[in-house]
Design a protein around this motif. Structure first.
Motif, mmCIF file in Angstrom:
data_model
loop_
_atom_site.group_PDB
_atom_site.id
_atom_site.type_symbol
_atom_site.label_atom_id
_atom_site.label_comp_id
_atom_site.label_asym_id
_atom_site.label_seq_id
_atom_site.Cartn_x
_atom_site.Cartn_y
_atom_site.Cartn_z
ATOM 1 N N SER A 103 0.845 -1.190 0.000
ATOM 2 C CA SER A 103 0.000 0.000 0.000
ATOM 3 C C SER A 103 0.882 1.243 0.000
ATOM 4 O O SER A 103 2.052 1.192 0.411
ATOM 5 C CB SER A 103 -0.904 0.009 1.228
ATOM 6 O OG SER A 103 -0.189 0.447 2.367
ATOM 7 N N PRO A 104 0.360 2.395 -0.422
ATOM 8 C CA PRO A 104 1.146 3.633 -0.350
ATOM 9 C C PRO A 104 1.600 3.971 1.066
ATOM 10 O O PRO A 104 2.631 4.623 1.249
ATOM 11 C CB PRO A 104 0.181 4.683 -0.901
ATOM 12 C CG PRO A 104 -0.704 3.931 -1.837
ATOM 13 C CD PRO A 104 -0.905 2.602 -1.170
ATOM 14 N N ALA A 105 0.848 3.522 2.078
ATOM 15 C CA ALA A 105 1.234 3.818 3.460
ATOM 16 C C ALA A 105 2.602 3.248 3.812
ATOM 17 O O ALA A 105 3.295 3.778 4.691
ATOM 18 C CB ALA A 105 0.183 3.268 4.423
ATOM 19 N N TYR A 106 3.018 2.194 3.126
ATOM 20 C CA TYR A 106 4.295 1.531 3.438
ATOM 21 C C TYR A 106 5.465 2.477 3.190
ATOM 22 O O TYR A 106 6.311 2.683 4.058
ATOM 23 C CB TYR A 106 4.402 0.273 2.585
ATOM 24 C CG TYR A 106 5.454 -0.721 3.004
ATOM 25 C CD1 TYR A 106 5.604 -1.125 4.320
ATOM 26 C CD2 TYR A 106 6.281 -1.313 2.042
ATOM 27 C CE1 TYR A 106 6.547 -2.074 4.679
ATOM 28 C CE2 TYR A 106 7.220 -2.264 2.385
ATOM 29 C CZ TYR A 106 7.355 -2.639 3.705
ATOM 30 O OH TYR A 106 8.294 -3.588 4.054
ATOM 31 N N ILE A 107 5.515 3.079 1.999
ATOM 32 C CA ILE A 107 6.584 4.033 1.733
ATOM 33 C C ILE A 107 6.390 5.284 2.583
ATOM 34 O O ILE A 107 7.365 5.904 3.016
ATOM 35 C CB ILE A 107 6.690 4.373 0.233
ATOM 36 C CG1 ILE A 107 7.962 5.205 -0.030
ATOM 37 C CG2 ILE A 107 5.451 5.093 -0.289
ATOM 38 C CD1 ILE A 107 8.259 5.425 -1.499
ATOM 39 N N GLY A 108 5.140 5.642 2.855
ATOM 40 C CA GLY A 108 4.891 6.787 3.719
ATOM 41 C C GLY A 108 5.490 6.589 5.104
ATOM 42 O O GLY A 108 6.175 7.465 5.640
ATOM 43 N N ARG A 109 5.247 5.433 5.682
ATOM 44 C CA ARG A 109 5.787 5.134 7.007
ATOM 45 C C ARG A 109 7.308 5.053 6.983
ATOM 46 O O ARG A 109 7.981 5.499 7.925
ATOM 47 C CB ARG A 109 5.187 3.827 7.515
ATOM 48 C CG ARG A 109 3.699 3.913 7.826
ATOM 49 C CD ARG A 109 3.117 2.548 8.166
ATOM 50 N NE ARG A 109 1.710 2.671 8.583
ATOM 51 C CZ ARG A 109 0.952 1.640 8.938
ATOM 52 N NH1 ARG A 109 1.460 0.405 8.917
ATOM 53 N NH2 ARG A 109 -0.305 1.830 9.307
ATOM 54 N N ALA A 110 7.857 4.462 5.920
ATOM 55 C CA ALA A 110 9.312 4.340 5.812
ATOM 56 C C ALA A 110 9.977 5.713 5.727
ATOM 57 O O ALA A 110 10.996 5.970 6.379
ATOM 58 C CB ALA A 110 9.675 3.493 4.593
ATOM 59 N N VAL A 111 9.401 6.610 4.935
ATOM 60 C CA VAL A 111 9.982 7.942 4.782
ATOM 61 C C VAL A 111 9.816 8.761 6.062
ATOM 62 O O VAL A 111 10.718 9.515 6.454
ATOM 63 C CB VAL A 111 9.366 8.665 3.565
ATOM 64 C CG1 VAL A 111 9.700 10.155 3.562
ATOM 65 C CG2 VAL A 111 9.875 8.014 2.277
ATOM 66 N N ALA A 112 8.686 8.607 6.754
ATOM 67 C CA ALA A 112 8.502 9.308 8.028
ATOM 68 C C ALA A 112 9.523 8.832 9.055
ATOM 69 O O ALA A 112 10.055 9.628 9.842
ATOM 70 C CB ALA A 112 7.084 9.105 8.538
ATOM 71 N N ALA A 113 9.809 7.528 9.064
ATOM 72 C CA ALA A 113 10.821 7.001 9.973
ATOM 73 C C ALA A 113 12.198 7.544 9.619
ATOM 74 O O ALA A 113 12.990 7.905 10.514
ATOM 75 C CB ALA A 113 10.815 5.477 9.932
#
Length: 309
Positions: A243-253
Motif C-alpha cells: 500500500s502507499p502507506a508503506y513508503i509513507g511510514r518508511a519515509v517518516a521514519a
C-alpha cells in the motif's frame, strides 16, 4: 524507530511534499503529518482543476488527510515546471515558518505518456520529452528553489522518489529508453545532492516504492484496497504489492531518524527502510518487492510472492 507507535518526532518540523496529490506522495505527506510535521502538499490537481493526468484525487484532499492524521496539512497548487510558481511556494513557506526541514521530490505524472516496448526512433518525441521534463526538470527546479531555505539549519533532508534503485535498475531494461532515463535521473540527482548537502549537515536519499497499490494501479486491475488480492489471479506478482502507506511510514521514519546521514547518497526501496526501522504495511506485513523481483522474477530462483511478505 517506529513511528507507527504513536510518537511525534517531527513536531515543529516543516515538510514540503512536491507531488502529493495521490499515491506515494499523498501517503508520505500523511505519515509526515502523523509524525507531527507541518506539511505543504503540492500538485496540479485541485477541486477546481484537473491536470493532464486526468485523475480525480486533489491536493486539498491530501492536506485534509494530513490534518486528520494529526499534522497540519496545507494544500498549494504548484506546477513544479514553472519556476516562478515554485519560487512563490518557497517564499510562502519561508514567510510562514522561516524553515524547511524535509523536501520530498515526488513529482511525476508521466504514466499517461508511456509507450512500452517502443524503440526510441518510434517514440512520439514530444511525449517523451514531456516525460523527461516531469521526471527530472521538475525535481531540479524544486531543489534549486527550496534548498537555500532547507540548508539554513543543519539536519535538512531531501528525499528523491523514483521507480527502482541503482542496483535494481542495473538488473534490467525498462522497455522504453526515455522511461529508463527518467527513473535513473533522481538516483543520480541524489548522489549529487549528497555531496552538496553534506557540508551543510544535510542528507539526500533516493527512495522507491515496490509494487505500489496506487489508486491508478488498483483501478487498472479493477479492485480496491479492500479486495486487492483478487487481482493476484490476473497478475501473480501483485501478491507482493504494498500500500502507499508503506513508503509513507518508511519515509517518516527516515525523516525522524537523527542518524539518517548513514543513508546519504543511497537509493533504497521502501522495504529496505521498513526493515531497518521496524515499520510495517497496513496489514502488518513487510513486503520485500526488491528481493522478490531480483531473486525470483529476474534471478530464476524458486519462490512465491507471498514468501516475500
Amino acid at each position: 524507530m517506529n513511528v507507527n507507535a504513536g510518537t511525534r518526532p517531527l513536531d515543529g518540523k516543516v515538510a514540503l511534499v512536491a507531488g502529493a496529490t495521490r499515491g506515494a506522495g499523498r501517503a508520505m505527506a500523511i505519515e509526515l503529518g502523523r509524525a507531527g510535521a507541518v506539511v505543504y502538499a503540492t500538485g496540479r490537481t485541485t477541486r477546481e482543476h484537473r491536470s493532464e493526468v486526468g485523475r480525480p484525487e486533489t491536493i486539498e484532499e491530501t492536506a485534509e488527510l494530513v490534518t486528520a492524521a494529526g499534522g497540519t496539512g496545507i494544500a498549494v497548487r504548484v506546477d513544479h515546471l514553472e519556476i516562478e510558481e515554485v519560487r512563490a511556494l518557497v517564499a510562502r513557506v519561508d514567510r510562514d515558518h522561516g524553515r524547511l526541514d524535509v523536501l520530498v521530490n515526488d513529482v511525476w505524472g508521466g504514466d499517461h505518456l508511456l509507450e512500452f516496448e517502443t524503440r526510441v526512433w518510434d517514440l512520439k518525441l514530444e511525449r517523451a520529452l514531456r516525460m523527461l521534463r516531469l521526471a527530472q526538470d521538475a525535481h531540479l527546479i524544486t531543489s534549486h528553489c527550496a534548498l537555500p531555505l532547507l540548508i539554513r539549519r543543519p539536519g535538512g533532508l531531501v528525499v528523491e522518489i523514483t521507480d527502482g534503485t541503482e542496483e535494481f535498475n542495473n538488473a534490467r531494461y525498462r522497455e522504453n529508453m526515455v522511461f529508463d532515463l527518467a527513473k535513473w535521473g533522481p538516483i543520480r540527482m541524489t548522489w549529487a545532492l549528497a555531496q552538496e548537502l553534506e557540508p551543510h549537515g544535510g542528507t539526500a536519499v533516493c527512495v522507491s516504492p515496490g509494487f505500489l497499490r496506487s489508486e491508478e494501479m488498483l483501478e487498472h486491475f479493477g479492485v480496491t484496497e479492500a479486495n486487492w488480492r483478487d487481482a493476484v489471479a490476473k497478475e501473480p506478482h501483485f501478491a507482493v504489492a504494498e500500500s502507499p502507506a508503506y513508503i509513507g511510514r518508511a519515509v517518516a521514519a527516515l525523516a525522524s531518524d537523527p542518524e539518517r546521514g548513514r543513508w546519504n547518497g543511497q537509493s533504497l526501496f521502501s522495504g529496505q527502510l521498513a526493515a531497518h526501522y521496524g515499520v510495517t504495511d497496513v496489514d502488518g506485513s513487510r513486503p520485500d518487492a526488491r528481493g522478490y523481483f531480483l531473486d525470483v522474477v529476474y534471478g530464476g530462483k524458486e519462490g512465491t510472492a507471498e514468501a516475500y511478505r
